[in-house]
Write an enzyme that holds these catalytic residues in place. Structure first.
Site, PDB file in Angstrom:
ATOM      1  N   HIS A  39     -12.221  -1.722  -6.688  1.00 10.34           N
ATOM      2  CA  HIS A  39     -11.725  -3.024  -7.160  1.00 10.34           C
ATOM      3  C   HIS A  39     -11.449  -3.788  -5.860  1.00 10.34           C
ATOM      4  O   HIS A  39     -10.602  -3.336  -5.060  1.00 10.34           O
ATOM      5  CB  HIS A  39     -10.457  -2.848  -8.007  1.00 10.34           C
ATOM      6  N   GLY A  67     -16.002   3.726   3.552  1.00 12.25           N
ATOM      7  CA  GLY A  67     -14.927   4.592   3.052  1.00 12.25           C
ATOM      8  C   GLY A  67     -14.134   3.966   1.914  1.00 12.25           C
ATOM      9  O   GLY A  67     -13.046   4.448   1.589  1.00 12.25           O
ATOM     10  N   HIS A  80      -6.935  -5.573   2.684  1.00  9.98           N
ATOM     11  CA  HIS A  80      -5.796  -4.931   3.355  1.00  9.98           C
ATOM     12  C   HIS A  80      -5.211  -5.951   4.337  1.00  9.98           C
ATOM     13  O   HIS A  80      -5.930  -6.437   5.217  1.00  9.98           O
ATOM     14  CB  HIS A  80      -6.257  -3.719   4.175  1.00  9.98           C
ATOM     15  N   HIS A 109     -11.508  -7.842 -12.522  1.00 13.70           N
ATOM     16  CA  HIS A 109     -12.124  -6.642 -11.963  1.00 13.70           C
ATOM     17  C   HIS A 109     -13.455  -6.992 -11.297  1.00 13.70           C
ATOM     18  O   HIS A 109     -14.442  -7.278 -11.972  1.00 13.70           O
ATOM     19  CB  HIS A 109     -12.351  -5.565 -13.031  1.00 13.70           C
ATOM     20  N   ASP A 132       0.850  -1.192   0.000  1.00 10.96           N
ATOM     21  CA  ASP A 132       0.000   0.000   0.000  1.00 10.96           C
ATOM     22  C   ASP A 132       0.887   1.244   0.000  1.00 10.96           C
ATOM     23  O   ASP A 132       1.890   1.317   0.715  1.00 10.96           O
ATOM     24  CB  ASP A 132      -0.914  -0.002   1.238  1.00 10.96           C
ATOM     25  N   HIS A 149     -10.331  -5.388  -2.688  1.00 12.85           N
ATOM     26  CA  HIS A 149      -8.973  -5.548  -2.163  1.00 12.85           C
ATOM     27  C   HIS A 149      -9.020  -5.858  -0.685  1.00 12.85           C
ATOM     28  O   HIS A 149      -9.850  -5.344   0.044  1.00 12.85           O
ATOM     29  CB  HIS A 149      -8.115  -4.303  -2.432  1.00 12.85           C
ATOM     30  N   ASN A 196     -12.841  -2.960   3.036  1.00 12.69           N
ATOM     31  CA  ASN A 196     -13.860  -1.910   3.004  1.00 12.69           C
ATOM     32  C   ASN A 196     -14.818  -2.228   1.868  1.00 12.69           C
ATOM     33  O   ASN A 196     -14.395  -2.603   0.773  1.00 12.69           O
ATOM     34  CB  ASN A 196     -13.206  -0.539   2.790  1.00 12.69           C
TER      35      ASN A 196
HETATM   36  P1  AMP Z   1      -9.811   1.613   0.371  1.00 12.47           P
HETATM   37  O1  AMP Z   1      -9.964   2.893   1.143  1.00 12.47           O
HETATM   38  O2  AMP Z   1     -10.192   0.403   1.172  1.00 12.47           O
HETATM   39  O3  AMP Z   1     -10.470   1.669  -0.978  1.00 12.47           O
HETATM   40  O4  AMP Z   1      -8.253   1.431   0.154  1.00 12.47           O
HETATM   41  C1  AMP Z   1      -7.559   1.914  -0.947  1.00 12.47           C
HETATM   42  C2  AMP Z   1      -6.101   1.804  -0.610  1.00 12.47           C
HETATM   43  O5  AMP Z   1      -5.354   1.924  -1.791  1.00 12.47           O
HETATM   44  C3  AMP Z   1      -5.589   2.880   0.356  1.00 12.47           C
HETATM   45  O6  AMP Z   1      -5.041   2.254   1.520  1.00 12.47           O
HETATM   46  C4  AMP Z   1      -4.519   3.607  -0.463  1.00 12.47           C
HETATM   47  O7  AMP Z   1      -3.413   4.007   0.312  1.00 12.47           O
HETATM   48  C5  AMP Z   1      -4.136   2.568  -1.486  1.00 12.47           C
HETATM   49  N1  AMP Z   1      -3.602   3.086  -2.732  1.00 12.47           N
HETATM   50  C6  AMP Z   1      -4.095   4.092  -3.512  1.00 12.47           C
HETATM   51  N2  AMP Z   1      -3.345   4.268  -4.603  1.00 12.47           N
HETATM   52  C7  AMP Z   1      -2.353   3.333  -4.551  1.00 12.47           C
HETATM   53  C8  AMP Z   1      -1.236   3.000  -5.387  1.00 12.47           C
HETATM   54  N3  AMP Z   1      -0.998   3.651  -6.531  1.00 12.47           N
HETATM   55  N4  AMP Z   1      -0.415   2.001  -4.982  1.00 12.47           N
HETATM   56  C9  AMP Z   1      -0.635   1.349  -3.827  1.00 12.47           C
HETATM   57  N5  AMP Z   1      -1.667   1.599  -3.005  1.00 12.47           N
HETATM   58  C10 AMP Z   1      -2.512   2.579  -3.353  1.00 12.47           C
HETATM   59 ZN    ZN Z   2     -10.189  -3.171 -11.475  1.00 15.34          ZN
END
Ligand code: AMP
Ligand code: ZN
Length: 115
Positions: free
Chosen positions: A99, A94, A103, A47, A31, A101, A88
């Site tokens: 896509h 939030g 954490h 996706h 991240d 993911h 999330n």
């Molecule tokens: P969410 O708020 O659950 O949608 O998490 C999105 C996550 O993506 C956040 O923790 C961001 O820090 C992370 N993020 C956004 N852009 C990038 C990127 N280019 N590379 C790695 N992580 C990213």
């Molecule tokens: Zn995607």
């Protein structure tokens, strides 16, 4: 794949990332704004916008993600001490990137136990 999706671009290598894991179904990367000493995002190579959009066809991705998290924990050396997984889903959570993911957070003892 969705051409406007940041994580699809990362999977395709169009946006740079620090890869920690990859297999047929899954991509794992650091991240960019870590919320813990170790903060890895694990995503399906298909996706899928969010947990709410999963269908029976996506079963293999979900299982692959869970196996991948275990492998990552072992390879990165935090399996024994443990880790927290956060997903999330939707507006109230939030979720910023649409896509799916996972954490994976590790490297310290979490004091802020939510559940
Ligand atoms: P969410 O708020 O659950 O949608 O998490 C999105 C996550 O993506 C956040 O923790 C961001 O820090 C992370 N993020 C956004 N852009 C990038 C990127 N280019 N590379 C790695 N992580 C990213
Ligand atoms: Zn995607």
């Amino acid at each position: 794949m969705d051409n406007d999706c940041l994580f699809c671009k990362i999977i395709k290598g169009e946006v740079p990332s620090t890869k920690v894991y990859e297999d047929e179904f899954v991509y794992g990367f650091k991240d960019i704004n870590p919320a813990a000493p170790i903060h890895i995002l694990v995503v399906p190579k298909k996706h899928i916008a969010s947990l709410a959009e999963l269908t029976d066809e996506d079963e293999k991705y979900v299982w692959a993600i869970h196996k991948a998290m275990n492998k990552i924990a072992e390879e990165q050396g935090f399996k024994e001490n443990g880790y927290r997984v956060v997903i999330n889903c939707g507006k109230d959570s939030g979720q910023e990137v649409m896509h799916l993911h996972y954490h994976v957070l590790a490297g310290n003892k979490f004091g802020d136990k939510i559940v």
